[in-house]
Design a protein around this motif. Structure first.
Motif, PDB file in Angstrom:
ATOM      1  N   LYS A 245       3.729  -3.304   0.254  1.00  0.00           N
ATOM      2  CA  LYS A 245       3.356  -1.951  -0.140  1.00  0.00           C
ATOM      3  C   LYS A 245       1.855  -1.799  -0.353  1.00  0.00           C
ATOM      4  O   LYS A 245       1.298  -0.708  -0.162  1.00  0.00           O
ATOM      5  CB  LYS A 245       4.090  -1.569  -1.430  1.00  0.00           C
ATOM      6  CG  LYS A 245       5.605  -1.649  -1.318  1.00  0.00           C
ATOM      7  CD  LYS A 245       6.269  -1.364  -2.658  1.00  0.00           C
ATOM      8  CE  LYS A 245       7.776  -1.516  -2.571  1.00  0.00           C
ATOM      9  NZ  LYS A 245       8.440  -1.283  -3.888  1.00  0.00           N
ATOM     10  N   GLU A 246       1.187  -2.870  -0.761  1.00  0.00           N
ATOM     11  CA  GLU A 246      -0.218  -2.768  -1.138  1.00  0.00           C
ATOM     12  C   GLU A 246      -1.106  -2.377   0.045  1.00  0.00           C
ATOM     13  O   GLU A 246      -1.991  -1.530  -0.076  1.00  0.00           O
ATOM     14  CB  GLU A 246      -0.703  -4.095  -1.731  1.00  0.00           C
ATOM     15  CG  GLU A 246      -0.136  -4.424  -3.109  1.00  0.00           C
ATOM     16  CD  GLU A 246       1.336  -4.819  -3.067  1.00  0.00           C
ATOM     17  OE1 GLU A 246       1.813  -5.201  -1.974  1.00  0.00           O
ATOM     18  OE2 GLU A 246       2.009  -4.741  -4.115  1.00  0.00           O
ATOM     19  N   THR A 247      -0.868  -2.997   1.205  1.00  0.00           N
ATOM     20  CA  THR A 247      -1.678  -2.690   2.383  1.00  0.00           C
ATOM     21  C   THR A 247      -1.552  -1.218   2.761  1.00  0.00           C
ATOM     22  O   THR A 247      -2.540  -0.536   3.044  1.00  0.00           O
ATOM     23  CB  THR A 247      -1.251  -3.579   3.565  1.00  0.00           C
ATOM     24  OG1 THR A 247      -1.510  -4.944   3.243  1.00  0.00           O
ATOM     25  CG2 THR A 247      -2.029  -3.211   4.817  1.00  0.00           C
ATOM     26  N   LEU A 248      -0.324  -0.730   2.771  1.00  0.00           N
ATOM     27  CA  LEU A 248      -0.091   0.663   3.150  1.00  0.00           C
ATOM     28  C   LEU A 248      -0.670   1.629   2.126  1.00  0.00           C
ATOM     29  O   LEU A 248      -1.224   2.680   2.482  1.00  0.00           O
ATOM     30  CB  LEU A 248       1.405   0.905   3.331  1.00  0.00           C
ATOM     31  CG  LEU A 248       2.064   0.090   4.451  1.00  0.00           C
ATOM     32  CD1 LEU A 248       3.566   0.315   4.462  1.00  0.00           C
ATOM     33  CD2 LEU A 248       1.467   0.453   5.806  1.00  0.00           C
ATOM     34  N   ARG A 249      -0.561   1.280   0.857  1.00  0.00           N
ATOM     35  CA  ARG A 249      -1.131   2.144  -0.177  1.00  0.00           C
ATOM     36  C   ARG A 249      -2.657   2.213  -0.051  1.00  0.00           C
ATOM     37  O   ARG A 249      -3.252   3.273  -0.192  1.00  0.00           O
ATOM     38  CB  ARG A 249      -0.725   1.646  -1.563  1.00  0.00           C
ATOM     39  CG  ARG A 249      -1.261   2.505  -2.712  1.00  0.00           C
ATOM     40  CD  ARG A 249      -0.645   2.091  -4.036  1.00  0.00           C
ATOM     41  NE  ARG A 249       0.795   2.293  -4.027  1.00  0.00           N
ATOM     42  CZ  ARG A 249       1.385   3.468  -4.235  1.00  0.00           C
ATOM     43  NH1 ARG A 249       0.639   4.550  -4.474  1.00  0.00           N
ATOM     44  NH2 ARG A 249       2.692   3.571  -4.226  1.00  0.00           N
TER      45      ARG A 249
END
Length: 315
Positions: A245-249
């Motif tokens: 999720k972190e990369t996309l956020r």
């Protein structure tokens, strides 16, 4: 809210004077009644007034004057306005992790179904393009108002190794800027909606994609799709494919887009619905005088109606 002619708001200073004049008139009436010393006869020649009801019309009248004065100052506020022209790029991850079945019937099948409905429900005036990405990114449906072409392209998706999120963004930007002559010379508002379940493992970096999107003024909204419990069998080996999720956020927040998460088909459908409703409109600062004029008219009708109903006269 702001005012295009704020100097006219000084007229509101007259309202306390009107209210004070009304109160003084009510006190004078009471004084005249006290002067009439024959109270028994007073009940016949001056019947009892209807108490608080007689003040309703006056209160509505003052409220009407207030709204009319505010409207005269030309208030302006943020108004949602339908977009006349826009390009939406839908980027779908087709890496091998998308065959995980932690989402029924699989991540890819659920993603395709939700994307089809999203495309179908977008305003007809929008151009829609589709990009599929795994180890590289391909424009499988150029931006067009032809919904059938975009939807059909989703049925042709096939899985492949690795995940090139950065390349997906660059391919979307290329599709936005070059699909027709008008787009090259007068680019329409554009937005990228990117669905993935993994990290960027090949191609240009997410930071490079962020820089390119910001330079083109194209936000990227991301959907992190899947659960922490997904697994896939690759060459006889079971591999965990939890969602990054972190990369996309980071991608979304760095490009002024929105970051969403969905763990099942229902949540994904809701996310697409929310994105579609937000992309169909733009917020503009506009004159909203009509709102105050309309409310003032309703109060005027209320003042007239109550006065006629209770006293058989207009205020």
């Amino acid at each position: 809210m702001t005012f295009l002619s704020p100097e006219r708001l000084w007229l509101l200073a007259l309202l306390p004077l009107l209210a004070a004049a009304y109160v003084l008139l009510q006190l004078r009436r009471r004084t005249y009644a006290v002067r009439f010393t024959n109270l028994a006869l007073l009940q016949h020649v001056a019947p009892r007034r209807p108490g608080w009801r007689r003040h309703i019309a006056a209160a509505l009248f003052l409220a009407m004057i207030t709204l009319m004065t505010v409207g005269f100052a030309r208030p302006a506020g943020n108004v949602k306005v339908p977009r006349d022209r826009a390009t939406i790029m839908v980027a779908v991850d087709v890496s091998l992790s998308m065959m995980a079945r932690d989402v029924t019937p699989s991540r890819l099948d659920a993603a395709k179904d939700a994307a089809k409905k999203f495309i179908q429900d977008l305003p007809a005036r929008f151009n829609v393009g589709v990009v599929a990405f795994a180890g590289n990114a391909n424009l499988i449906a150029a931006p067009t108002t032809d919904r059938a072409n975009a939807i059909a392209s989703l049925d042709r998706l096939t899985l492949a190794k690795r995940t090139a999120i950065g390349e997906a963004v660059f391919t979307c930007l290329q599709g936005i800027s070059s699909f027709d002559e008008q787009a090259r010379q007068d680019p329409p508002p554009a937005h990228i909606v990117l669905l993935s379940d993994g990290d960027n493992t090949t191609g240009r970096s997410v930071q490079e994609a962020v820089d390119a999107s910001r330079a083109a003024h194209v936000p990227v909204s991301t959907i992190a799709f899947g659960t922490p419990y997904g697994t896939v069998d690759i060459e006889g080996e079971t591999t965990s494919v939890s969602v990054n999720k972190e990369t996309l956020r980071t991608l979304a927040e760095s490009t002024d887009g929105k970051a969403y998460e969905a763990a099942d088909a229902g949540q994904l459908s809701d996310v697409y619905t929310h994105i579609g409703s937000s992309l169909g409109f733009t917020t503009e600062h506009r004159d909203i005088t009509a709102r105050f004029t309309g409310l003032a008219l309703l109060l005027a009708l209320g003042a007239a109606g109550t006065s006629l109903f209770w006293f058989s006269r207009l205020p």
